[in-house]
Design an enzyme around this catalytic site. Structure first.
Site, short mmCIF file in Angstrom:
data_model
loop_
_atom_site.label_atom_id
_atom_site.label_comp_id
_atom_site.label_asym_id
_atom_site.label_seq_id
_atom_site.Cartn_x
_atom_site.Cartn_y
_atom_site.Cartn_z
N CYS A 1 0.83 -1.21 0.00
CA CYS A 1 0.00 0.00 0.00
C CYS A 1 0.86 1.25 0.00
CB CYS A 1 -0.92 -0.01 1.21
SG CYS A 1 -1.98 1.46 1.33
N CYS B 1 -0.47 4.05 2.24
CA CYS B 1 -0.19 3.83 3.66
C CYS B 1 1.26 4.14 4.01
CB CYS B 1 -0.49 2.38 4.04
SG CYS B 1 -2.11 1.78 3.55
N ASP B 2 2.20 3.70 3.17
CA ASP B 2 3.60 3.68 3.56
C ASP B 2 4.53 4.56 2.74
OD1 ASP B 2 2.90 1.76 5.48
OD2 ASP B 2 3.16 0.12 4.05
#
Length: 319
Positions: free
Chosen positions: A133, A136-137
């Site tokens: 993701c 997300c990261d």
């Protein structure tokens, strides 16, 4: 007899449990024996979930959600569902240990599973450079070099998004033919930070505590080489966990559970679905949590429509 059973314990399942418990529905949450807590249990720091300005570790966030649900009276069972009976006014859930639970309503929130490369160090370095993701990261890889593996729209989108942070993005694909749409492919090719590595398959992910590189093999010549990267983003698709409802609930073309509009109502009255299992697009913890809220409210309204005589047959469960 329960009022509502929630299958799944990610952000959608636990949020549904919080709302259902606060509505005095005493939900039973089937949290799984292995995958309890969902995909966030495999992540490290989560920086984009509202309410945590300093970030929060994925497992800590899920633990807090569970504790909040239990505080209001939700009961958590760590087992796996082996069979579902969704027809008729009473739904039945059979667990791996043989227990059978009945309820007037069911919320199905089993999430999705990212497809993996199947490499030995993939799971070991998950959260330490290996990710599924970019949203997300991605921010953890400012001014670094990363690799994206895949050839579809999601891979192009991940690679393009990562250029906001990374200095260089390798996009690794096993052929020269891409599944991505022309628009997405052209956008990625036009980005000076993205370098396409075609006819290449990732064979190794290197690193001790953190990812340091990937080993790739040329799919035509068999030649091997190493790319020095700090992160590997795997974008080869995800599969919603719908195997238990095949033939029982209507599915979409993407394989997710079909719901009515923005609601969580499925093709079977009294059965609701939430989280990644209904979402082929966003797949974020916060959208899953919002979906779980909707499912609990939809289930509450459904139960209210059954009348007091029916609902009072549900077993009270002490908090």
């Amino acid at each position: 007899m329960r009022q509502v059973i929630i299958i799944g314990s990610g952000p959608a399942g636990y949020t549904a449990a919080i709302y259902a418990a606060r509505a005095n529905l005493a939900p039973l949450v089937i949290a799984s024996s292995v995958e309890f807590g969902g995909e966030l249990m495999k992540t490290t720091e989560v920086e984009n979930f509202p309410g945590f300005p300093e970030g929060v570790m994925g497992p800590d966030l899920m633990t807090k959600m569970q504790q909040q649900a239990e505080r209001f009276g939700a009961e958590i069972v760590y087992d796996d569902v082996t069979a579902l009976e969704l027809d008729g006014p009473v739904r039945a859930v059979t667990l791996g240990n043989g227990d059978r639970h009945e309820a007037h309503a069911v919320i199905y929130a089993t999430g999705s599973a990212y497809r993996k490369l199947g490499l030995p160090d993939e799971d070991r370095l998950s959260g330490y450079g290996v990710s599924w993701c970019a949203t997300c990261d991605g921010a953890f890889f400012r001014q670094k070099t990363v690799a994206v593996v895949g050839g579809g729209d999601s891979a192009m989108e991940e690679a393009t998004f990562l250029t906001r942070f990374a200095d260089k993005v390798y996009l690794i694909h096993r052929s020269e033919t891409f599944r991505a749409s022309a628009a997405m492919l052209d956008r990625a090719k036009a980005d000076p930070k993205i370098e396409f590595v075609t006819n290449a398959a990732v064979q190794h992910i290197y690193g001790g505590e953190l990812v340091t590189g990937v080993g790739i093999v040329d799919t035509e010549t068999g030649d091997e080489r190493t790319l020095d990267v700090s992160g590997v983003f795997i974008a080869i698709g995800a599969d919603p966990r719908t195997h238990l409802v095949h033939g029982a609930l209507e599915l979409t073309e993407q394989g997710t559970i079909a719901v009515e509009g923005r609601s969580s109502r499925t093709s079977v009255a009294g059965v609701f679905a939430a989280g990644d299992v209904v979402d082929p697009t966003y797949k974020q913890a916060i959208t899953a949590a919002g979906s779980g809220c909707a499912a609990a409210l939809d289930a509450q309204h459904y139960l209210e429509g059954l009348g007091d005589n029916v609902r009072q047959t549900a077993e009270p469960v002490s908090a």
